[in-house]
Design a protein around this motif. Structure first.
Motif, short mmCIF file in Angstrom:
data_model
loop_
_atom_site.label_atom_id
_atom_site.label_comp_id
_atom_site.label_asym_id
_atom_site.label_seq_id
_atom_site.Cartn_x
_atom_site.Cartn_y
_atom_site.Cartn_z
N ARG A 173 71.41 -39.57 61.90
CA ARG A 173 70.22 -38.89 62.00
C ARG A 173 70.10 -38.07 63.19
O ARG A 173 69.62 -36.91 63.16
CB ARG A 173 68.86 -39.76 62.06
N HIS A 183 69.62 -33.84 62.90
CA HIS A 183 68.46 -33.21 63.58
C HIS A 183 68.95 -31.62 64.17
O HIS A 183 68.26 -31.02 64.04
CB HIS A 183 67.85 -34.16 64.79
N VAL A 216 69.42 -29.37 61.22
CA VAL A 216 68.19 -28.62 60.96
C VAL A 216 67.67 -27.75 61.78
O VAL A 216 66.92 -26.60 61.55
CB VAL A 216 67.08 -30.09 60.68
N LYS A 217 67.72 -27.95 63.07
CA LYS A 217 67.30 -27.15 64.47
C LYS A 217 68.13 -25.81 64.34
O LYS A 217 67.74 -24.74 65.25
CB LYS A 217 67.23 -27.77 65.67
N GLU A 266 73.19 -21.23 56.80
CA GLU A 266 73.62 -21.97 58.05
C GLU A 266 74.73 -20.92 58.63
O GLU A 266 75.57 -21.53 59.18
CB GLU A 266 74.17 -23.22 57.38
N GLY A 272 72.29 -31.41 56.00
CA GLY A 272 71.13 -31.12 56.87
C GLY A 272 70.39 -29.75 56.04
O GLY A 272 69.28 -29.97 56.01
N SER A 273 71.23 -29.10 55.54
CA SER A 273 70.52 -27.65 54.74
C SER A 273 69.77 -28.43 53.60
O SER A 273 68.74 -27.99 53.17
CB SER A 273 71.70 -26.75 54.75
N SER A 278 66.71 -30.32 54.44
CA SER A 278 65.50 -29.57 55.15
C SER A 278 64.95 -28.22 54.30
O SER A 278 63.91 -27.86 54.54
CB SER A 278 66.03 -29.02 56.60
N TRP A 338 58.44 -34.58 55.74
CA TRP A 338 59.47 -33.93 56.80
C TRP A 338 60.93 -34.22 55.87
O TRP A 338 60.87 -35.44 55.49
CB TRP A 338 59.42 -34.58 58.08
N TRP A 339 61.87 -33.66 56.31
CA TRP A 339 63.33 -33.99 55.76
C TRP A 339 63.55 -35.18 56.14
O TRP A 339 64.12 -35.95 55.25
CB TRP A 339 64.20 -33.06 56.64
#
Length: 148
Positions: A12, A16, A19-20, A78, A119-120, A123, A132-133
């Motif tokens: 996780r 994070h 995603v950022k 990405e 992540g992609s 999100s 949220w994701w």
């Protein structure tokens, strides 16, 4: 599949940074995995997440054409992670096809692709207002654990 709490938190934390879209945070998070067993467990988890979300997005196993369209989008979104659409497509096709991830990809690329794709996918998926994701990830992990 049983998800270890320690590995889950590391995954996780790493997601994070994906995603950022923070390359430095992502690189540091990848280096935070303490040993080979934890790295392997993390990769197993992100691959399972990718497979689940891909099938959830399409309502079934996606076709190579659907994967190609999604891979183009992920490759574009990405670009900060230096992953190409071709690599993303090869990764996703291996995941949904149940093939070895290193059949068409270098082992060192598989880890990066696993996290970037997961992540992609998490999100970018449309979610209800206020979700949220990571809320979606909670449901994905619960389904993965329930499936055994």
């Amino acid at each position: 599949m049983r998800i270890d709490d320690r590995t889950e938190q590391l995954v996780r934390d790493t997601l994070h940074w994906v995603v950022k879209r923070d390359a430095d945070g992502f690189d540091a998070a990848l280096k935070s995995f303490p040993d080979q067993a934890t790295r392997e467990a993390a990769l197993t988890l992100v691959v399972a997440v990718c497979g689940f979300v891909l099938m959830d997005l399409h309502g079934a196993r996606p076709t190579p054409q659907q994967v190609a369209v999604l891979a183009e989008e992920i490759g574009r979104m990405e670009s900060w992670a230096s992953v190409s659409a071709d690599e993303v497509a090869a990764f996703m096709n291996a995941v949904v096809g149940g093939r070895s991830l290193t059949e068409d990809l270098a082992p060192e690329d598989v880890v990066v692709l696993g996290f970037v794709v997961a992540g992609s996918l998490l999100s970018a998926r449309p979610l209800p207002e206020g979700e949220w994701w990571f809320n979606y990830l909670d449901r994905v992990e619960a389904a993965i654990e329930a499936a055994g």
